[in-house]
Design a protein around this motif. Structure first.
Motif, mmCIF file in Angstrom:
data_model
loop_
_atom_site.group_PDB
_atom_site.id
_atom_site.type_symbol
_atom_site.label_atom_id
_atom_site.label_comp_id
_atom_site.label_asym_id
_atom_site.label_seq_id
_atom_site.Cartn_x
_atom_site.Cartn_y
_atom_site.Cartn_z
ATOM 1 N N TYR A 1 17.524 1.063 -19.628
ATOM 2 C CA TYR A 1 18.245 0.702 -18.403
ATOM 3 C C TYR A 1 18.688 -0.761 -18.397
ATOM 4 O O TYR A 1 19.116 -1.285 -17.374
ATOM 5 C CB TYR A 1 17.384 1.044 -17.172
ATOM 6 C CG TYR A 1 17.243 2.547 -17.040
ATOM 7 C CD1 TYR A 1 18.135 3.271 -16.255
ATOM 8 C CD2 TYR A 1 16.275 3.235 -17.766
ATOM 9 C CE1 TYR A 1 18.053 4.650 -16.169
ATOM 10 C CE2 TYR A 1 16.182 4.623 -17.687
ATOM 11 C CZ TYR A 1 17.065 5.315 -16.896
ATOM 12 O OH TYR A 1 16.998 6.683 -16.821
ATOM 13 N N ASP A 2 18.538 -1.428 -19.542
ATOM 14 C CA ASP A 2 19.007 -2.817 -19.657
ATOM 15 C C ASP A 2 19.393 -3.039 -21.116
ATOM 16 O O ASP A 2 18.743 -3.782 -21.845
ATOM 17 C CB ASP A 2 17.892 -3.784 -19.210
ATOM 18 C CG ASP A 2 18.419 -5.199 -19.027
ATOM 19 O OD1 ASP A 2 19.653 -5.401 -19.115
ATOM 20 O OD2 ASP A 2 17.598 -6.106 -18.809
ATOM 21 N N ASP A 3 20.469 -2.374 -21.528
ATOM 22 C CA ASP A 3 20.857 -2.350 -22.931
ATOM 23 C C ASP A 3 21.424 -3.683 -23.388
ATOM 24 O O ASP A 3 21.931 -4.464 -22.581
ATOM 25 C CB ASP A 3 21.902 -1.243 -23.128
ATOM 26 C CG ASP A 3 23.157 -1.509 -22.311
ATOM 27 O OD1 ASP A 3 24.117 -2.050 -22.863
ATOM 28 O OD2 ASP A 3 23.162 -1.201 -21.091
ATOM 29 N N GLY A 4 21.355 -3.904 -24.694
ATOM 30 C CA GLY A 4 21.794 -5.149 -25.298
ATOM 31 C C GLY A 4 23.275 -5.416 -25.139
ATOM 32 O O GLY A 4 23.697 -6.575 -25.047
ATOM 33 N N ALA A 5 24.087 -4.368 -25.089
ATOM 34 C CA ALA A 5 25.530 -4.552 -24.981
ATOM 35 C C ALA A 5 25.956 -4.818 -23.539
ATOM 36 O O ALA A 5 27.132 -5.115 -23.274
ATOM 37 C CB ALA A 5 26.257 -3.330 -25.536
ATOM 38 N N GLY A 6 25.044 -4.656 -22.595
ATOM 39 C CA GLY A 6 25.371 -4.950 -21.193
ATOM 40 C C GLY A 6 26.181 -3.867 -20.487
ATOM 41 O O GLY A 6 26.767 -4.130 -19.433
ATOM 42 N N VAL A 7 26.205 -2.675 -21.044
ATOM 43 C CA VAL A 7 26.985 -1.601 -20.415
ATOM 44 C C VAL A 7 26.333 -1.155 -19.099
ATOM 45 O O VAL A 7 27.014 -0.923 -18.090
ATOM 46 C CB VAL A 7 27.150 -0.391 -21.364
ATOM 47 C CG1 VAL A 7 28.012 0.682 -20.713
ATOM 48 C CG2 VAL A 7 27.769 -0.832 -22.687
ATOM 49 N N THR A 8 24.993 -1.055 -19.107
ATOM 50 C CA THR A 8 24.302 -0.632 -17.879
ATOM 51 C C THR A 8 24.477 -1.678 -16.775
ATOM 52 O O THR A 8 24.615 -1.336 -15.599
ATOM 53 C CB THR A 8 22.807 -0.368 -18.156
ATOM 54 O OG1 THR A 8 22.709 0.547 -19.254
ATOM 55 C CG2 THR A 8 22.115 0.237 -16.943
ATOM 56 N N ALA A 9 24.508 -2.960 -17.171
ATOM 57 C CA ALA A 9 24.752 -4.022 -16.187
ATOM 58 C C ALA A 9 26.135 -3.849 -15.549
ATOM 59 O O ALA A 9 26.295 -3.971 -14.330
ATOM 60 C CB ALA A 9 24.641 -5.393 -16.861
ATOM 61 N N GLU A 10 27.137 -3.533 -16.361
ATOM 62 C CA GLU A 10 28.491 -3.307 -15.840
ATOM 63 C C GLU A 10 28.530 -2.081 -14.932
ATOM 64 O O GLU A 10 29.187 -2.064 -13.890
ATOM 65 C CB GLU A 10 29.489 -3.088 -16.995
ATOM 66 C CG GLU A 10 30.075 -4.351 -17.551
ATOM 67 C CD GLU A 10 30.678 -5.235 -16.472
ATOM 68 O OE1 GLU A 10 31.677 -4.813 -15.842
ATOM 69 O OE2 GLU A 10 30.145 -6.327 -16.243
ATOM 70 N N PHE A 11 27.820 -1.022 -15.367
ATOM 71 C CA PHE A 11 27.715 0.212 -14.584
ATOM 72 C C PHE A 11 27.086 -0.096 -13.217
ATOM 73 O O PHE A 11 27.574 0.354 -12.175
ATOM 74 C CB PHE A 11 26.863 1.205 -15.378
ATOM 75 C CG PHE A 11 26.492 2.478 -14.663
ATOM 76 C CD1 PHE A 11 27.423 3.500 -14.514
ATOM 77 C CD2 PHE A 11 25.205 2.677 -14.182
ATOM 78 C CE1 PHE A 11 27.075 4.689 -13.880
ATOM 79 C CE2 PHE A 11 24.840 3.857 -13.555
ATOM 80 C CZ PHE A 11 25.780 4.873 -13.402
ATOM 81 N N ASN A 12 26.033 -0.879 -13.219
ATOM 82 C CA ASN A 12 25.342 -1.229 -11.983
ATOM 83 C C ASN A 12 26.284 -2.016 -11.059
ATOM 84 O O ASN A 12 26.465 -1.672 -9.892
ATOM 85 C CB ASN A 12 24.080 -2.037 -12.334
ATOM 86 C CG ASN A 12 23.123 -2.186 -11.159
ATOM 87 O OD1 ASN A 12 23.312 -1.562 -10.105
ATOM 88 N ND2 ASN A 12 22.108 -3.011 -11.329
ATOM 89 N N ARG A 13 26.919 -3.056 -11.591
ATOM 90 C CA ARG A 13 27.823 -3.864 -10.762
ATOM 91 C C ARG A 13 29.041 -3.077 -10.302
ATOM 92 O O ARG A 13 29.672 -3.427 -9.294
ATOM 93 C CB ARG A 13 28.271 -5.117 -11.537
ATOM 94 C CG ARG A 13 27.203 -6.204 -11.599
ATOM 95 C CD ARG A 13 27.767 -7.489 -12.181
ATOM 96 N NE ARG A 13 27.906 -7.406 -13.623
ATOM 97 C CZ ARG A 13 27.022 -7.883 -14.501
ATOM 98 N NH1 ARG A 13 25.947 -8.513 -14.068
ATOM 99 N NH2 ARG A 13 27.215 -7.745 -15.789
#
Ligand code: AVJ
Length: 324
Positions: A207-219
């Motif tokens: 839920y906190d991947d290195g590529a930051g995709v989940t962060a983008e999904f969250n935002r």
């Protein structure tokens, strides 16, 4: 090939009204919160799709491994002639079950159920084309109001895959399952995907991947609120947070405000929402399960656990339960 029947229980206006109420409630609560069901606009759905292919995000691959290996046994054990899929989307993994049911000659009818009418009509038409042996009957509805309205007749298997039930709190799960089985006859079944408790490091990385995709999904949920209600959230002002809550055994995702600022929401009577620097807003829980817990939640609504399949690593489970 006949055109699929589609029952529409939900109008676009209903969705817009529900979003407005949920956002107003969530942003005026302490702590603030936004429901995870609003992640999935076009961009959010694309980002989730990307998540399912990340090295850290194992659930989709693990569930597919189980379906690859066990689809025939699942369809046989269920004895179903009708499969109903909740949150069907594009029904990608479901095709493994449809293939098995059609090959065995036992499956007659497929009922995809989704909140998005366009997604549902497209998927239903495509599946009707690909599986001429099946009667395809789509239902547009949401889990909060329309689970009791699933078409009856035949021996039914409801598939709820992906671990999405984990987005609900225990009391919400109880209500959801009770509503679902309110329309069940003895012999009807539930095929339920649940992600399992495991090493905290692997859970948190998923839920906190290195590529930051989940962060983008969250935002992205902030952009959904901007689009729907004319709000002026600046996603860059929020940091992605994901951690495993050991007491509740769920992953919690939050957005942490980087600074003190005020957000305007014109679509909610011009609401103004003040964020403190460091303040966190919950955007999702994703519960992780153990077999005894799943079994007792199913038993509580009259379902009997009859099969439990896991992948080779024991990361994810598919359970089959039957109405007594
Ligand atoms: C689609 C709800 C199963 O909880 O793992 C993925 C959504 N959130 N990464 C999950 C999700 C962050 C996903 N479900």
């Amino acid at each position: 090939v006949t055109t699929p029947t589609v029952d529409v229980h939900l109008q676009p206006d209903d969705l817009a009204a529900a979003l407005r109420t949920d956002v107003l409630d969530g942003l005026t609560s302490t702590p603030k919160e936004l429901p995870p069901k609003y992640f999935y606009d076009d961009r959010g759905s694309r980002l989730f799709d990307e998540i399912t292919r990340l090295p850290e995000y194992y659930p989709t691959r693990r569930e597919r491994e189980i379906l690859d290996r066990c689809a025939g046994r699942i369809m046989e054990a269920s004895g179903c002639d009708t499969m109903i899929e909740l949150g069907s989307g594009t029904s990608e993994k479901t095709r493994l079950l449809l293939d098995a049911g059609v090959e065995a000659g036992s499956l007659r009818r497929f009922v995809p159920f989704d909140v998005s009418e366009t997604t549902l009509r497209d998927a239903a038409a495509e599946i009707a084309c690909e599986y001429p042996a099946l009667d395809v009957h789509g239902v547009v509805g949401d889990f909060d109001h329309h689970l009791g309205l699933l078409p009856g007749g035949g021996r039914r298997l409801v598939a709820f895959l992906g671990g999405t039930i984990g987005n609900l709190t225990p009391s919400e799960r109880k209500r959801f399952l009770a509503e679902l089985v309110s329309g069940f006859e003895p012999g009807d079944g539930l095929l339920l995907g649940t992600d399992l408790v495991k090493d905290v490091g692997r859970l948190e990385a998923a839920y906190d991947d290195g590529a930051g995709v989940t962060a983008e999904f969250n935002r992205n949920v902030l952009l959904v609120v901007n689009d729907a209600l004319g709000a002026d959230f600046d996603p860059a002002r929020f940091q992605h947070v994901a951690f495993f809550d050991l007491d509740n055994e769920w992953i919690e995702m939050r957005l942490r405000s980087r600074s003190t600022h005020v957000v305007r929401v014109p679509g909610c009577d011009d609401l103004r929402v003040a964020f403190e620097a460091g303040e966190e807003m919950r955007t999702e829980i994703s519960a992780k399960f153990r077999r005894p817990g799943v079994e007792s939640e199913l038993n509580a609504v009259g379902l009997e656990l009859t099969e439990w399949w896991t992948d080779s690593a024991g990361d994810f489970a598919l359970s089959l339960s039957v109405m007594r």
